[in-house]
Structures are given as C-alpha cells and as structure tokens.
Write a protein that holds these residues in place. Sequence first.
Motif, PDB file in Angstrom:
ATOM      1  N   SER A  82       1.465 -50.594  -0.367  1.00  0.00           N
ATOM      2  CA  SER A  82       2.262 -50.399   0.847  1.00  0.00           C
ATOM      3  C   SER A  82       3.708 -50.805   0.634  1.00  0.00           C
ATOM      4  O   SER A  82       4.328 -51.433   1.481  1.00  0.00           O
TER       5      SER A  82
ATOM      6  N   LEU B 263      -4.225 -48.758   0.846  1.00  0.00           N
ATOM      7  CA  LEU B 263      -4.894 -49.939   0.298  1.00  0.00           C
ATOM      8  C   LEU B 263      -3.838 -50.837  -0.351  1.00  0.00           C
ATOM      9  O   LEU B 263      -3.099 -50.381  -1.243  1.00  0.00           O
TER      10      LEU B 263
ATOM     11  N   LEU C 122      10.042 -55.328  -0.213  1.00  0.00           N
ATOM     12  CA  LEU C 122      10.777 -55.336   1.064  1.00  0.00           C
ATOM     13  C   LEU C 122       9.974 -56.131   2.106  1.00  0.00           C
ATOM     14  O   LEU C 122       9.379 -55.587   3.036  1.00  0.00           O
TER      15      LEU C 122
ATOM     16  N   ILE D 231      -7.500 -54.668  -3.742  1.00  0.00           N
ATOM     17  CA  ILE D 231      -6.927 -54.198  -5.006  1.00  0.00           C
ATOM     18  C   ILE D 231      -7.650 -52.926  -5.434  1.00  0.00           C
ATOM     19  O   ILE D 231      -8.878 -52.909  -5.521  1.00  0.00           O
TER      20      ILE D 231
ATOM     21  N   ILE E  14      16.245 -65.336  -8.161  1.00  0.00           N
ATOM     22  CA  ILE E  14      16.775 -65.531  -6.807  1.00  0.00           C
ATOM     23  C   ILE E  14      16.460 -66.945  -6.334  1.00  0.00           C
ATOM     24  O   ILE E  14      15.321 -67.404  -6.439  1.00  0.00           O
TER      25      ILE E  14
ATOM     26  N   ILE F  93       8.045 -61.737  -9.487  1.00  0.00           N
ATOM     27  CA  ILE F  93       8.232 -60.369  -8.984  1.00  0.00           C
ATOM     28  C   ILE F  93       7.104 -59.488  -9.550  1.00  0.00           C
ATOM     29  O   ILE F  93       6.471 -58.713  -8.841  1.00  0.00           O
TER      30      ILE F  93
ATOM     31  N   SER G 210       4.932 -55.017 -10.557  1.00  0.00           N
ATOM     32  CA  SER G 210       6.000 -54.232 -11.202  1.00  0.00           C
ATOM     33  C   SER G 210       6.047 -54.626 -12.656  1.00  0.00           C
ATOM     34  O   SER G 210       6.275 -55.809 -12.959  1.00  0.00           O
TER      35      SER G 210
HETATM   36  P1  FAD Z   1       7.023 -52.017  -4.204  1.00  0.00           P
HETATM   37  O1  FAD Z   1       7.885 -52.776  -3.290  1.00  0.00           O
HETATM   38  O2  FAD Z   1       7.149 -52.237  -5.662  1.00  0.00           O
HETATM   39  O3  FAD Z   1       5.532 -52.281  -3.743  1.00  0.00           O
HETATM   40  C1  FAD Z   1       4.399 -51.792  -4.410  1.00  0.00           C
HETATM   41  C2  FAD Z   1       3.205 -52.254  -3.594  1.00  0.00           C
HETATM   42  O4  FAD Z   1       1.994 -51.813  -4.216  1.00  0.00           O
HETATM   43  C3  FAD Z   1       3.107 -53.783  -3.515  1.00  0.00           C
HETATM   44  O5  FAD Z   1       2.943 -54.170  -2.175  1.00  0.00           O
HETATM   45  C4  FAD Z   1       1.888 -54.108  -4.363  1.00  0.00           C
HETATM   46  O6  FAD Z   1       1.217 -55.262  -3.926  1.00  0.00           O
HETATM   47  C5  FAD Z   1       1.046 -52.851  -4.176  1.00  0.00           C
HETATM   48  N1  FAD Z   1       0.089 -52.634  -5.262  1.00  0.00           N
HETATM   49  C6  FAD Z   1       0.374 -52.540  -6.584  1.00  0.00           C
HETATM   50  N2  FAD Z   1      -0.753 -52.323  -7.286  1.00  0.00           N
HETATM   51  C7  FAD Z   1      -1.772 -52.254  -6.401  1.00  0.00           C
HETATM   52  C8  FAD Z   1      -3.172 -52.012  -6.527  1.00  0.00           C
HETATM   53  N3  FAD Z   1      -3.763 -51.796  -7.700  1.00  0.00           N
HETATM   54  N4  FAD Z   1      -3.917 -52.000  -5.389  1.00  0.00           N
HETATM   55  C9  FAD Z   1      -3.338 -52.199  -4.163  1.00  0.00           C
HETATM   56  N5  FAD Z   1      -2.013 -52.430  -4.013  1.00  0.00           N
HETATM   57  C10 FAD Z   1      -1.240 -52.443  -5.103  1.00  0.00           C
HETATM   58  N6  FAD Z   1      16.892 -51.963  -3.065  1.00  0.00           N
HETATM   59  C11 FAD Z   1      17.871 -51.602  -2.200  1.00  0.00           C
HETATM   60  O7  FAD Z   1      17.883 -50.460  -1.718  1.00  0.00           O
HETATM   61  N7  FAD Z   1      18.853 -52.485  -1.843  1.00  0.00           N
HETATM   62  C12 FAD Z   1      18.878 -53.746  -2.332  1.00  0.00           C
HETATM   63  O8  FAD Z   1      19.755 -54.539  -1.969  1.00  0.00           O
HETATM   64  C13 FAD Z   1      17.875 -54.154  -3.257  1.00  0.00           C
HETATM   65  N8  FAD Z   1      17.850 -55.421  -3.746  1.00  0.00           N
HETATM   66  C14 FAD Z   1      16.724 -55.873  -4.374  1.00  0.00           C
HETATM   67  C15 FAD Z   1      16.603 -57.232  -4.654  1.00  0.00           C
HETATM   68  C16 FAD Z   1      15.428 -57.737  -5.187  1.00  0.00           C
HETATM   69  C17 FAD Z   1      15.296 -59.211  -5.462  1.00  0.00           C
HETATM   70  C18 FAD Z   1      14.353 -56.861  -5.470  1.00  0.00           C
HETATM   71  C19 FAD Z   1      13.045 -57.404  -6.006  1.00  0.00           C
HETATM   72  C20 FAD Z   1      14.490 -55.494  -5.245  1.00  0.00           C
HETATM   73  C21 FAD Z   1      15.675 -54.986  -4.692  1.00  0.00           C
HETATM   74  N9  FAD Z   1      15.839 -53.630  -4.387  1.00  0.00           N
HETATM   75  C22 FAD Z   1      16.866 -53.222  -3.582  1.00  0.00           C
HETATM   76  C23 FAD Z   1      14.882 -52.627  -4.889  1.00  0.00           C
HETATM   77  C24 FAD Z   1      13.848 -52.262  -3.843  1.00  0.00           C
HETATM   78  O9  FAD Z   1      13.305 -53.420  -3.306  1.00  0.00           O
HETATM   79  C25 FAD Z   1      12.732 -51.474  -4.496  1.00  0.00           C
HETATM   80  O10 FAD Z   1      13.238 -50.374  -5.252  1.00  0.00           O
HETATM   81  C26 FAD Z   1      11.749 -50.925  -3.474  1.00  0.00           C
HETATM   82  O11 FAD Z   1      11.501 -51.825  -2.425  1.00  0.00           O
HETATM   83  C27 FAD Z   1      10.460 -50.600  -4.225  1.00  0.00           C
HETATM   84  O12 FAD Z   1       9.534 -50.016  -3.354  1.00  0.00           O
HETATM   85  P2  FAD Z   1       8.235 -49.337  -3.895  1.00  0.00           P
HETATM   86  O13 FAD Z   1       7.812 -48.336  -2.885  1.00  0.00           O
HETATM   87  O14 FAD Z   1       8.405 -48.868  -5.293  1.00  0.00           O
HETATM   88  O15 FAD Z   1       7.094 -50.458  -3.873  1.00  0.00           O
END
Ligand code: FAD
Length: 491
Positions: free
Chosen positions: A9, A30, A40, A248, A308, A422, A428
């Motif tokens: 999510s 899931l 986020l 998971i 951080i 992280i 990740s």
């Molecule tokens: P993610 O946030 O990576 O989430 C993936 C989800 O999948 C997680 O909840 C995880 O638990 C779940 N998951 C993984 N494997 C499984 C599994 N096998 N079963 C069930 N669940 C699972 N972006 C900006 O736009 N502006 C910013 O200022 C910025 N600053 C940032 C600062 C920091 C410190 C960080 C860490 C990131 C920053 N980013 C920023 C980047 C941004 O946060 C990410 O690119 C974005 O939130 C990633 O989203 P995502 O959809 O890839 O999923």
Amino acid sequence: TSKAIVIGSGIAGIATSIRLAVKGYQVLVLEKNNYPGGKLSEITLGNYRFDAGPSLFTMPHFVEELFALASKKTNDFFEYDAHDTCCHYFWEDGTFLKAHSNHQEIENEVENVFPTNGKLFTKKLKKAAFINEQVGDLFLKNSLHDVRNFLNFKTLKALSNSWKLDLQTTYHASNKKDLKNSKLVQLFDRFATYNGSNPYKTPGIMSIIPHFEHNVGTFFPKKGMVSITNSLVQLAESLGVQFQYNTIVEEILVENEAVIGVKTANKIENSAIVVSNMDVYFTYQKLLPNQKAPKKILCQERSSSAIIFYWGIKSEFPNLDLHNIFFSKDYKTEFETIFDKKTIFDDPTVYVHISSKCLSNDAPKGAENWFVMINAPSNSGQNWDELIAKARKVIIQKINKILQIDIEKLIEEESILDPRSIEMKTASYQGSLYGTSSNSKFAAFLRHPNFKKGLKNLYFVGGSVHPGGGIPLCLLSAKIADQYIPTVSKS
Ligand code: FAD
C-alpha cells in the motif's frame, strides 16, 4: 473472477487500487505493515509529529486526478495550499538565498545576493519548461516499452531536436553552461537528488526537474504529507477497496504463463490480476522464484538513500522556512563519496524540513519539528551505526556554524531513519529512496516496465519501476499500468 490483488500500500499501490475499483474490479490490497503508505507515512515523538519520508509536494494535480476519476470532490477528502517560497538556501560563507516561487521575485533576489544576472535563473526555468513540453509526456506519462509511443509526430519531432534537450551532456555541465555562478550551479545541481542521482553523471535532460518545483509550484497538504496517503486510502475504501494489513505476500502464483493469484502465510488468494507495488528487485527474488529475472534491469545502480534525524527542537527559528538547505563546500566530492566510495561525506549538504512552519500543531508552542536529512549511499552492508554517529556530529557542526547556535542543547526528542531501516520498513532493495539511479543516459530505458511480457495478468507500479521514484512519478506508474489492464466486462 474480477478480483484484483495489489501487493503493498505504497502511494502507487493505493493509486492503482483506486483506478482498478473504478474499472470495476473487486480490489484487495495486501500490506505487510500495520499502516498504509510505505515511505509516505508519519511518526510521532512526544508532542511532535513528523512526516516520515517525503516532504516536498509537487504536481498535486496527479492526486486530484484520482478524486475526479472516482467522481468525488477533492476538497471533501484532501486539502492543500500553495507555498510561496520553494526553499531557503544557506552557504557557510554567510550567503543566504530565499528561493521565491514568483519568477520576478527570484530574479531580484538572485541579483541582490549574487553578482550575476537574475534572468539566468528564469531562463533556465524556461528551458526546463521547454524540455517538459518536448518530452515530458513521452518519458513520464507513457510506457517506454511500447513501440507505439515512439511512432507519433510529437515524439519524432522532439527527438530530432535532441541537441536542445542536453541529452549529450551531464546535468552539471548543462547547469555550468547556463548559470555560470558556482552557487547557482550548485543550487540547480541539487535537483538531481530529487530522483536520487548524481548531477555530475546524470544526463542534462534532468534540467526538466526544476520545472515541477519552480514553474508548476510547491505545495503543502493542510494535514501534512501523510494526508496524501490517508485521503487516498479513504477514497479507495469509499469505492469498496479492502485493505488487509499485517499480511506479507510470500509468492505470486503462476499457471500456464499467467498469474492466477498470490500466497500469504496462511491463505491462497486467487485473482484475475496481480499488481506488485513491492520493489521490483524483491518481487522477482522473493515472490517469483521460478521466473526468469531480467538481470540487466535488476542490477542497475540504485538511487541514493538517506540518513534522517527527526528532532523535536525546543526553540523557534524565524530565518528558517518549510524547506531549508545548508550546502556542502564541495558538492563534487560529496557525490563521489556517496556513489563511488559508498560512504558519507565529512561535509554533507543538510536538508532541514520543518512542517510546523505551516502546521502549528506539529510541534508544541515555541518549538519546531525538524526533519534533518543527508543523502547517503544505498545499503551494501556499511557500518551504519558508525556512519550515523559521524553524520550526527558533522550535521550539528554545520548547523551550528551557519545559524550561530548550539543546536544539540535544543534537541528534546530524537529518532533516526537510515538505509537499513528504510529497507526493512518498506522492502526497498538496499534502502534506496527512488528505485534505480539515473546516472546513465539510458537509465530511463532500463527501468522495469509496468507489465511483464510473457507473463499475463501481472503489473508493476511504484518507485522502482517506470517512470521512477517520487510521489508524482509513482502516481504516474499507476496511471500507465492502468492503460494496459483490461476493464471488467459487465456481462
Ligand atoms: P513504497 O512507499 O516503497 O511502499 C511499498 C509498500 O509495499 C510498503 O508499504 C511495504 O510494506 C509494502 N510491501 C512490500 N513488500 C510486500 C509484501 N511482500 N507483502 C505485502 N506488502 C509489501 N518523494 C517525493 O515526491 N518528495 C519527497 O520530498 C521525497 N522525499 C523522500 C524522503 C525520504 C526519507 C524517503 C524514504 C523517500 C522520499 N521520497 C520523496 C520518495 C517517495 O517517498 C517514494 O518514491 C514513494 O513514496 C514510493 O512509493 P511506492 O508506491 O513505490 O511504495
């Protein structure tokens, strides 16, 4: 069945769930954590609240688009304001630049602060707008793995103009040529870190990035960054999407070259389609052990990570704003140290985000919530405890020197996030913030597509796949994947 499963999510997983629900699927998300949003999300320390990851909110129209798609009013779920200052920039020699979002104001400010023509700044922003106009749609809004997207007049015209897009030069060289003043070059070079890249290696086409911050604008949600997650989860639930936490996914089930569902610790969930929002590296390694992995794609250099410090600071600083940067004296060596030596620099660039500047409830009266971040290499087994101790020391020294204070005495709450945590919290690979880096000319083409040729019913979204990391691009990954997912037939 018209059931769809989304693994994870994160912001892209939530956006996908909304799009699929609108398309008629019965959607189950899931999530391994007990909260949504992945990176986020938020944390609280005593009387302080912090957004855990992203702090810069650009391109809010990609969030609004999801409410419109669901025929809902954004304001009923989510509110945000424009912020009229992009960033406060500080250098150790006492130089201070307030980067207004208004173009005339930033021109004047640049002329007052530096001995240089302020128009250089706005000319560079015009170039950013031009690059966006030429190739923004091609690179960010479409699949690069679908030949049809290259066969149109606009794309062919843009590519024939490629010399104007700085494709053949590095981003730093492009900034040096266009901006001349070394501090302005450094300021623009920093935009490469918005996708975790090295400005001395990433191609000049990255000049597109400041377009989003300075031309489109900087915004801040009225209930913090986490409210992007919370309001979209609320929207998804209103459309019937189910979120199951603490779950998971252990395997994606495949039969006859088509995905048929997933396996969790205690259940098999069948579905018509599966969308993985898990980092693509771990999706192959952990969930698809019997599928041939695209090795070239998966071994791409990862984007940078970060250390951080979340600090509750028992004082207020009128010269600081929502976003603040304290620059390193030697940016080139800082990037070499992060990407080549894979460690942290003695004089890192420090970013301080203070959401309590906009949201007074985020800190007690007379205090501020500081999110203090430095770029760090992705995790390859470094001694992080040692590096964190070093980072804390050099960050404090830098802030003390520039602000002429003793910041350590004012820290009353503290928590730390590092590449290991992280990686652990959001699965990740190597704790990278933005999936793969863009440190080569071909990086955009070497991100994993949003679908998989040869394996039906499986789609990929999130920061580790096309078009890349950061909230807006993650939202676009959901939009691109959606273009390839069939609508549920009503019969
Ligand atoms: P993610 O946030 O990576 O989430 C993936 C989800 O999948 C997680 O909840 C995880 O638990 C779940 N998951 C993984 N494997 C499984 C599994 N096998 N079963 C069930 N669940 C699972 N972006 C900006 O736009 N502006 C910013 O200022 C910025 N600053 C940032 C600062 C920091 C410190 C960080 C860490 C990131 C920053 N980013 C920023 C980047 C941004 O946060 C990410 O690119 C974005 O939130 C990633 O989203 P995502 O959809 O890839 O999923």
